[in-house]
Every structure is written in C-alpha cells, then in structure tokens.
Design a protein around this motif. Sequence first.
Motif, mmCIF file in Angstrom:
data_model
loop_
_atom_site.group_PDB
_atom_site.id
_atom_site.type_symbol
_atom_site.label_atom_id
_atom_site.label_comp_id
_atom_site.label_asym_id
_atom_site.label_seq_id
_atom_site.Cartn_x
_atom_site.Cartn_y
_atom_site.Cartn_z
ATOM 1 N N LEU A 40 -0.899 -0.283 6.722
ATOM 2 C CA LEU A 40 -1.468 1.099 6.607
ATOM 3 C C LEU A 40 -1.190 2.165 7.747
ATOM 4 O O LEU A 40 -2.295 2.864 8.154
ATOM 5 C CB LEU A 40 -3.056 0.700 6.372
ATOM 6 C CG LEU A 40 -3.513 -0.350 5.426
ATOM 7 C CD1 LEU A 40 -4.921 -0.592 5.535
ATOM 8 C CD2 LEU A 40 -3.142 0.119 3.973
ATOM 9 N N THR A 64 1.030 5.753 8.240
ATOM 10 C CA THR A 64 0.850 7.393 7.697
ATOM 11 C C THR A 64 1.184 7.385 6.319
ATOM 12 O O THR A 64 0.845 8.183 5.480
ATOM 13 C CB THR A 64 1.887 8.329 8.314
ATOM 14 O OG1 THR A 64 3.062 7.680 8.521
ATOM 15 C CG2 THR A 64 1.400 8.833 9.677
ATOM 16 N N SER A 65 2.173 6.503 5.857
ATOM 17 C CA SER A 65 2.526 6.209 4.218
ATOM 18 C C SER A 65 1.670 5.462 3.502
ATOM 19 O O SER A 65 1.584 5.150 2.365
ATOM 20 C CB SER A 65 4.003 6.239 3.894
ATOM 21 O OG SER A 65 4.495 5.155 4.617
ATOM 22 N N ASN A 78 -1.605 3.448 1.777
ATOM 23 C CA ASN A 78 -2.711 3.983 1.491
ATOM 24 C C ASN A 78 -3.466 2.937 0.436
ATOM 25 O O ASN A 78 -2.739 2.956 -0.778
ATOM 26 C CB ASN A 78 -2.879 5.442 0.819
ATOM 27 C CG ASN A 78 -4.102 5.994 0.339
ATOM 28 O OD1 ASN A 78 -4.970 5.344 0.364
ATOM 29 N ND2 ASN A 78 -4.223 7.076 0.404
ATOM 30 N N ASN A 132 -5.673 3.267 -1.842
ATOM 31 C CA ASN A 132 -6.228 3.748 -2.788
ATOM 32 C C ASN A 132 -5.020 3.821 -3.944
ATOM 33 O O ASN A 132 -5.399 3.913 -4.995
ATOM 34 C CB ASN A 132 -6.691 5.241 -2.555
ATOM 35 C CG ASN A 132 -7.778 5.284 -1.733
ATOM 36 O OD1 ASN A 132 -9.022 4.596 -1.940
ATOM 37 N ND2 ASN A 132 -7.754 5.947 -0.552
ATOM 38 N N ARG A 133 -3.952 3.642 -3.534
ATOM 39 C CA ARG A 133 -2.894 3.654 -4.581
ATOM 40 C C ARG A 133 -3.155 2.233 -5.570
ATOM 41 O O ARG A 133 -3.018 2.445 -6.646
ATOM 42 C CB ARG A 133 -1.453 3.379 -3.810
ATOM 43 C CG ARG A 133 -0.959 4.551 -3.311
ATOM 44 C CD ARG A 133 0.396 4.562 -2.966
ATOM 45 N NE ARG A 133 1.214 5.548 -2.508
ATOM 46 C CZ ARG A 133 1.281 5.975 -1.415
ATOM 47 N NH1 ARG A 133 1.003 4.946 -0.327
ATOM 48 N NH2 ARG A 133 1.975 6.994 -0.776
ATOM 49 N N HIS A 156 4.535 9.742 -1.269
ATOM 50 C CA HIS A 156 4.077 10.401 -0.069
ATOM 51 C C HIS A 156 4.263 12.146 -0.408
ATOM 52 O O HIS A 156 5.397 12.292 -0.736
ATOM 53 C CB HIS A 156 4.288 9.734 0.940
ATOM 54 C CG HIS A 156 3.802 10.018 2.263
ATOM 55 N ND1 HIS A 156 3.851 11.453 2.831
ATOM 56 C CD2 HIS A 156 2.901 9.693 3.016
ATOM 57 C CE1 HIS A 156 3.143 11.542 3.882
ATOM 58 N NE2 HIS A 156 2.533 10.323 3.845
ATOM 59 N N TRP A 216 -3.123 13.545 -4.153
ATOM 60 C CA TRP A 216 -1.902 12.958 -3.757
ATOM 61 C C TRP A 216 -0.856 14.000 -3.585
ATOM 62 O O TRP A 216 0.205 13.489 -3.229
ATOM 63 C CB TRP A 216 -1.308 11.950 -5.057
ATOM 64 C CG TRP A 216 -2.269 10.903 -5.127
ATOM 65 C CD1 TRP A 216 -3.205 10.581 -6.100
ATOM 66 C CD2 TRP A 216 -2.423 9.880 -4.193
ATOM 67 N NE1 TRP A 216 -3.718 9.346 -5.584
ATOM 68 C CE2 TRP A 216 -3.423 8.840 -4.836
ATOM 69 C CE3 TRP A 216 -1.591 9.445 -3.049
ATOM 70 C CZ2 TRP A 216 -3.521 7.459 -4.235
ATOM 71 C CZ3 TRP A 216 -1.731 8.204 -2.499
ATOM 72 C CH2 TRP A 216 -2.962 7.232 -2.964
ATOM 73 N N ARG A 239 1.686 8.948 -7.158
ATOM 74 C CA ARG A 239 1.255 8.665 -5.802
ATOM 75 C C ARG A 239 2.412 8.466 -4.835
ATOM 76 O O ARG A 239 2.259 7.718 -3.697
ATOM 77 C CB ARG A 239 0.445 7.184 -5.880
ATOM 78 C CG ARG A 239 -0.784 7.237 -6.946
ATOM 79 C CD ARG A 239 -1.411 5.971 -6.897
ATOM 80 N NE ARG A 239 -2.299 6.081 -8.156
ATOM 81 C CZ ARG A 239 -1.921 5.297 -9.363
ATOM 82 N NH1 ARG A 239 -0.655 5.111 -9.766
ATOM 83 N NH2 ARG A 239 -2.684 5.482 -10.543
ATOM 84 N N ALA A 249 1.019 -1.221 0.007
ATOM 85 C CA ALA A 249 -0.029 -0.005 0.091
ATOM 86 C C ALA A 249 0.861 1.095 0.132
ATOM 87 O O ALA A 249 0.351 2.285 -0.044
ATOM 88 C CB ALA A 249 -0.723 -0.096 1.101
#
Length: 394
Positions: free
Chosen positions: A70, A72-73, A75, A77-78, A242, A393, A240, A45
Amino acid sequence: MMLMKKRAAANTRDRKPAKSAGKLFRAVRSRHEMAPKKVLVTGAAGFVGHHLVEQILKTTDWHVTTLDRLDTSGNLNRLVGINVWDIEKHRVRFVYHDLRAEINDSVARHLGGPFDYIIHLAAGSHVDRSIEDPLLFFMDNGIGTVHLLNYARRGGLRLKKNADPQARTPVFEGKFQYFSTDEVFGPAPEGVAFKEWDRNNPNNPYAAAKAAGEMAAISFAATYRMPIFITNCMNIFGERQHPEKFIPLLIKKVLAGDTVHIHANRNKTQAGKRSYIHARNISAASIWLLQNGRLLDGSAMQGKYNIVGEREVDNLTLAKLVAQYVNEYLAAKGKKTRPLKHEMVAFHASRPGHDMRYALDGSYLASEGFNVPVAFDESLRKVVRWTMDHPEWL
Ligand SMILES: NC(=O)c1ccc[n+]([C@@H]2O[C@H](COP(=O)([O-])OP(=O)(O)OC[C@H]3O[C@@H](n4cnc5c(N)ncnc54)[C@H](O)[C@@H]3O)[C@@H](O)[C@H]2O)c1
C-alpha cells in the motif's frame, strides 16, 4: 422418507439461479472434482492488480490472496470498488507485506499457501520516480521478485502429489507468472516490433529493474525447475489508474484548462508513440495463459509472451481523443466544453530515460490461441466517462 426430503431439497437448491461466478462454478463442478484453485496476486491494490482480481472473481471460482504494501500507488478502495465485490469478497484475503523484506515463516503462515498460481505484479511502476530513486526500484522490482521466487520454491507454490518437498528440485504443480513490460526492450525504431526473446535494452531504472526481475525468474525456472512464465505488456489503461499516469493526467489537465505537454522528437514534429490495451484484456490474457501457456524451459524459446496493445497511438492523437470524450461528457451534462491546449516538447531534453516508441510483436500469443479483443476507442471513451463520474480517482 427422510432421504426423499433431502433429495428434494438438494434438487431445489440445484434449480436456484447461481447468484455469483463463484456459486455458478461450484454448482457445475462435480462433487468428485478438486477444490477451487488458490491464487496469490501481489500488487493487487494497484491499478492492474485490482483489474486482474476483478476478472478472476467474474470468470473463475478461484480464491485469491492479495499481497501489497500500500505505497503511493496502492489503494484497497480499488478492490472494494469492483462491481462484484459485495457478493464475491469472501473469496479475497489481504496480507500486508513489503517484498523488499523476505517472506519469513510468519508472513508465509499469514499467506496460507501453497498456491496453485502466483501472479507477481507488485513493482515500482512509475518511470519518473525510478529516475529520482533508482535503488528503490531495484529493491522493489529486482530483490522483491527474488524474495517472492524464494517463497514459491520453499513451499509457496503447490507441489505435485507425493513430491518430496526436501528434494533439490521438487516437482511443482502450480505456476508462477512474472508480469513484465515492453520497456525492457527499450525504444523500437519505426517499423520494428520486438519478439519475446529479442535482446533487452532498458533505457531507464524502472525498465532495468523489471528486466532484473525477468532474469531472476528465468534463472529460477532453469535452476530449480520451477514452472514460471513471463508476460511483457504494453501501456495499460482502465478505471482507477493512478492520477500521475498519462490518461488520468490528460483528463485532469483538459478539465482544468491546463496545457498538456506532448513528448516529441528533437524538432517537435512527431509525438512519441505507444500501444494501449485495457486492463480487462490484459487480465483475460493472463488467466488464459495460467491455464494454457507454455513455461520457461531454459531454451530461450518458450515461456515468454508479448501481450500487445489494441492500438498504437501517438501521444497527440491520444490527447485529442481524451479531450473529445471529456467534452462529449461535459456537453451531455450541459456544461461548458474545454478545448485541448497542448505544446510539443522535445523529450530528450525534458525527460531523459523516456523513449519515443515502444512496440511488441504479439503474433506468438495469437498463434498459441489467444487473441486480444480490439475495442480501443470505445474502451477509452468508457474509461473517460467512468473517471468523470468518479472524480475521487483523479
Ligand atoms: N500500467 C502499465 O501500463 C503497465 C505496463 C506493463 C507492465 N506493467 C507492470 O504491471 C504491474 C502493475 O502495474 P500497475 O500499473 O498496476 O502499478 P501500480 O503502481 O498501480 O501498482 C503496483 C502495486 O504494487 C505495490 N508494491 C510496489 N512495491 C511493492 C513491494 N515492494 N512490496 C509489496 N507491494 C508493492 C504497490 O503498493 C501497488 O499497489 C507492474 O509490475 C508493472 O511493471 C504495467
């Protein structure tokens, strides 16, 4: 008659165009060949992990299990955003797990191994955060790696047919990749590019914790005869990423008209330098190495690969390029352009633990047969445009 109808139906099926990489590979694989490979990707992720999953979906018929906590970095949705997701998502599974905890029998059942390949990317990856909380980074990157290696040796990695799983050193069929960084080698003086087995000299807790993971991988390869290799990569960029990483941060600052701080030497005349490589190219190298690379064998001579950036650029040149592409985009939309505002900052004072230059020698990987494609400027322009089109993003 019935048989002829079946054959005709089968022929019609064969003539249908394959709609996806998975279908294409299934169509060309003879029915006597093995089932598609099963791959475990940790940290999928995250930024690099999701690009690797995308390349796997586009270029192989492998089935991917992803593991991530999952943070802070991370996600998901990536993954959902990759452009073959809708037709290939049936080949991807997600398992939630934090590698600071061991992979117990219950989590192992959720993972559903054994795997043909385990690719270990999950890690704390931000140097500033590692300076704030070094212990967390050693837990994630050091202990987390040992937990995954233990899982691999105790049933997570595929054994050779008929191998005794109870043997002290069972014979493995699968492969394990530990994904490391150029930062383990520490700062490279001008004119120097480190080779794979040069000494480590990590200058910040992130780099030291990644080096700890490398040492664990090397020791497991030697002690348990596990089929492991290590890749050391340079700065990676792509879609995408961070927003706290340098390129998205540059886009954001240029758009906001904020001053960009360029880390430089003590007298602020020379900006820090890095080599950059697109995540797509790193992923292609990784997939190639899983199939063709050599493994660690205890000799400190093989099983480690530098994947070298497409181009070495200093931070000021990079900031100017990004500002140029941002402004090209704005101008094309009829919007007001924003000049780059920057200030050179002596990095010794402002960012202890950050090095002026990293550099790796990529000749070994090239001599083994894989050459990293070079298209830095065009890739960077595309990434800037893509990011401007997807401001969620930033
Ligand atoms: N981005 C770069 O420029 C670069 C360069 C060289 C090497 N690397 C290496 O590549 C790998 C991926 O980097 P990235 O930029 O994609 O990082 P990232 O921070 O975007 O992604 C890391 C992912 O790992 C997950 N994770 C972290 N600790 C975990 C844990 N204990 N258990 C489970 N999941 C955990 C996070 O949730 C996140 O999804 C890292 O190992 C990093 O050291 C990155």
